[in-house]
Write a protein that holds these residues in place. Structure first.
Motif, PDB file in Angstrom:
ATOM      1  N   GLU A  44     110.640 -64.951 -26.042  1.00  0.00           N
ATOM      2  CA  GLU A  44     110.949 -64.595 -24.646  1.00  0.00           C
ATOM      3  C   GLU A  44     110.787 -63.092 -24.419  1.00  0.00           C
ATOM      4  OE1 GLU A  44     113.855 -68.199 -24.212  1.00  0.00           O
ATOM      5  OE2 GLU A  44     114.862 -66.307 -23.684  1.00  0.00           O
ATOM      6  N   LYS A  75     108.157 -61.352 -21.992  1.00  0.00           N
ATOM      7  CA  LYS A  75     108.701 -60.546 -20.899  1.00  0.00           C
ATOM      8  C   LYS A  75     108.028 -59.176 -20.842  1.00  0.00           C
ATOM      9  CE  LYS A  75     113.109 -60.601 -18.628  1.00  0.00           C
ATOM     10  NZ  LYS A  75     114.501 -60.994 -18.798  1.00  0.00           N
ATOM     11  N   LYS A  76     107.770 -58.613 -22.013  1.00  0.00           N
ATOM     12  CA  LYS A  76     107.075 -57.319 -22.092  1.00  0.00           C
ATOM     13  C   LYS A  76     105.732 -57.377 -21.390  1.00  0.00           C
ATOM     14  CE  LYS A  76     107.980 -56.279 -26.667  1.00  0.00           C
ATOM     15  NZ  LYS A  76     107.484 -55.788 -27.946  1.00  0.00           N
ATOM     16  N   ASN A 120     105.281 -59.249 -18.733  1.00  0.00           N
ATOM     17  CA  ASN A 120     105.622 -59.856 -17.433  1.00  0.00           C
ATOM     18  C   ASN A 120     105.311 -61.338 -17.394  1.00  0.00           C
ATOM     19  OD1 ASN A 120     106.658 -57.679 -16.027  1.00  0.00           O
ATOM     20  ND2 ASN A 120     104.566 -56.847 -15.795  1.00  0.00           N
ATOM     21  N   ALA A 174     106.310 -65.526 -19.155  1.00  0.00           N
ATOM     22  CA  ALA A 174     107.398 -66.402 -19.608  1.00  0.00           C
ATOM     23  C   ALA A 174     106.814 -67.703 -20.153  1.00  0.00           C
ATOM     24  CB  ALA A 174     108.329 -66.700 -18.440  1.00  0.00           C
TER      25      ALA A 174
END
Ligand code: ADP
Length: 190
Positions: free
Chosen positions: A98, A102-103, A105, A107
């Protein structure tokens, strides 16, 4: 990006389905098991470190997976997402994934669980041992891998169910039947 996790016990057909899904949807196929086997064959530092762990059917420590994952994701450009095959295998790895997404942007888009009973798995893996000669496909190691799966990986099912990402299907049937079913489910999501 479409980030697809394929999830299931050893011998459930994850690898076979992943290759076809990756091709059809222009996704990069990341198989942590294959990455490890390549490193073992090439006797890299990582390969030497993980060989005995893998041959006993235990899991490689979570800390080693993060770097491998980042590396594998960075080396693939121009794809529409990823198929994660054999990863995550622990709740910690799911959390690491996750963070990693997330890094960017991004999911997890969908988690597909292939359900196959233990008896069928043992039979399939013993057959694969004859065909491919994988060192972790002996009866003793297979039994340990199933145990490890049930203890450490199975809990991920409820983790992803709670996030409404999990879809389970019966993993018994022909390769084409299962592939078509998976495609229907993906098409309904994208
Ligand atoms: P299978 O699904 O048939 O067990 P894999 O090729 O996915 O095979 O994995 C083979 C072995 O590699 C596992 O039994 C484990 O020792 C190691 N391994 C692969 N992926 C991971 C992971 N995400 N975390 C820890 N160990 C892993």
């Amino acid at each position: 990006m479409f980030n697809f996790i394929i999830f299931g016990p050893p011998g459930s057909g994850k690898g076979t389905q992943s290759v076809q899904i990756a091709e059809k949807y222009n996704l990069a196929h990341i198989s942590t098991g294959e990455i490890f086997r390549k490193n073992i064959r090439e006797k890299t530092e990582l390969g030497i470190k993980v060989q005995s762990i893998i041959e006993s059917g235990e899991l490689v420590p979570d800390e080693l997976l993060v770097a491998i994952l980042e590396d594998a994701m960075d080396s693939r450009n121009g794809v529409s997402g990823f198929v994660f095959d054999g990863f995550p295998r622990t709740i910690q790895q799911a959390k690491d994934l996750e963070v990693c997404l997330k890094k960017r942007n991004d999911a997890v888009s969908m988690v597909l669980a292939l359900e196959v009973n233990d008896e069928e798995i043992v039979e399939r893996l013993l057959k694969r041992a004859q065909d491919q000669g994988r060192k972790d496909d002996t009866r003793e190691v297979i039994e340990n891998r199933i145990l490890v799966y049930n203890n450490q990986t199975q809990p991920l099912c409820s983790y992803y169910k709670d996030q409404e990402l999990l879809i389970s299907i019966n993993g018994i049937g022909s390769i084409d039947e299962i592939f078509n079913k998976i495609c229907e489910l993906i098409n309904a999501r994208i």
